[in-house]
Design a protein around this motif. Sequence first.
Motif: not given
Lengths: 396, 191
Positions: A28, A34, A37-38, A41, A55, A62, A78
């Motif tokens: 998350f 941030t 994970p961005q 992705a 997500t 998470a 994570t």
Amino acid sequence: MGKKVALTGNEAAAHAIRQINPDVIAAFPITPSTPIPQAVAQFIADGEMDTELVTVESEHSAMSACIGAAAAGGRVMTATSANGYALMWEMLYIASGMRLPIVMAVVARALSAPLNIHGDHSDIMGGRDTGWIQIISENSQEAYDNLIQAVKIAENKDVMTPALVAQDGFNTSHTIEIWELEDDNKVKEFIGEYTPLFPLLNTDDPVTHGAWAPPNWYFEHKINQLKGLLDSKEVVEKVGKEFGDTFGRYYGLYEDYKLDDAEYVIVAAGSVCGTTKDVVDNLRENGIKAGLLKIRLFRPFPYRELAEALQSAKAIAVLDRVSPAGAQGGPLFTEIRSALYDTQTRAPVINYTYGLGGRDTQPRHINSVFETLKKIVETGKVEKQFDCLNLRGEWR
Amino acid sequence: MSKKMDIRWHGRAGQGAVTAAKTLAELISQEEGIYAQGFAVYGAEKRGAPVVAFTRVDEKPIRDHSEYMEPDIVLILDPTLLGLVNVKEGLKKTGKVIVNTAFSKEEVIKELGLEGYEVYVVDANKISMETLGRAIPNTPMIGALSKVTGLFTKEEVANGVVELLKETGKFPEKIIEGNKKAIEIAYEEVK
């Protein structure tokens, strides 16, 4: 030798995760982690990874999803920061109690209130007793190298304990540095395939995970868990050496910087150690025997080795990037001081809180710490056992 | 000439000050024996608000993670920032200022009270309008910076940026060619 790249600490973590290519990531977004994970992705969308990215709607979810996926037998990772890490709280204990080798990138950040998105160690230090292995990185290179090693450490059969790899929010997460990105296949070969010990999805050998343990068994479980955590120390050393043999960058439990004959020593963790090294070099040029002991492995705390490394010091300053919150000093200070009690030295040990909520810690502030240590040795007097660096006015 | 220098970029959020600092670090990463670190000060910026980014350049790996800097070079990416930001803050006495502006050097020195400093001007907006059709001053400003500091020759910086843009795989040939031309013109025209 790897390929020289100019990327941020977050991108360093993201590339490590891409190369590790875990089975599952549940995450998350929260500043400043941030971008991890961005980027992951994006790697998945570009076909560079085949990880299942879940997500979820919160960090509690998470970590819950990570626990489920790890119990099922997956290699799981994570990333989070600050309030997100705090929201995982309950599940952090469940991950370590269930002996699930989840690896988490933490971009360390201040906790609200007041609302602040910048770097400090309030999150990871608050979670120091959750039973996770904690490794702290100084720069982008270490954030990358440590994540790769953490997978091998956590998954070791004698360890089976989740591990977090921290780096400092913004100081490294959003700073572009030049570092070496290793070859994908070489990294994959280094970490190897993951063979889970007791996968929930192995229907030929049914097992129960997360079972009820009443008073007649809970205690034994917790002490077994502690053994796994403590045994990781040896594995951290072994993997650090293997990593050096493979990639040329060696890692131990801690880093000693000009410490052998050092009289004035700073003990610290994270990005401030780089700034401190520059100051140590300057002081050495002027004949002052300054040194740095950089904490790498904070949990389990290698107290014997750290105390041993501090024996030449005539005065020691421990820098904590977190409020002591009513204790005698910050967590690093109280543990270092406690570790020294069983050894010969009676060198004075003082404590500073620095860098809260991203407050800048500059070479001149580190220099003032060394000056204070020098004064303590010269006068034999400790005026303040606790103080703050770069704070407006006197702390009290 | 020593390549150790501290650079401060003033721009507006969304305009590419951070990208410029990043591009410079990327260019340097492709060279041997020179290192860079790039970062920005993050607050509650909105698109168009003034932003500050920094680049440290050195001949040895950069370990200092503090934000404090006494720059050798200050770059103003946006002409409308003149008078709004304190260009001289922390600037070394021997410091150089490079401004994206249509005004003359003399006018800029007078307007900003920069007497005694080495000031350079280049109309990077006009250059990028002519070469790219849009006011994206960051690549021409890297060209101007290379000339003023001697960090890169015209060919090195132009080809280096072309390589970086190609590597992303995101830009059509026309944009890449336009950036190359913008850098070359800025390199020539900065004075």
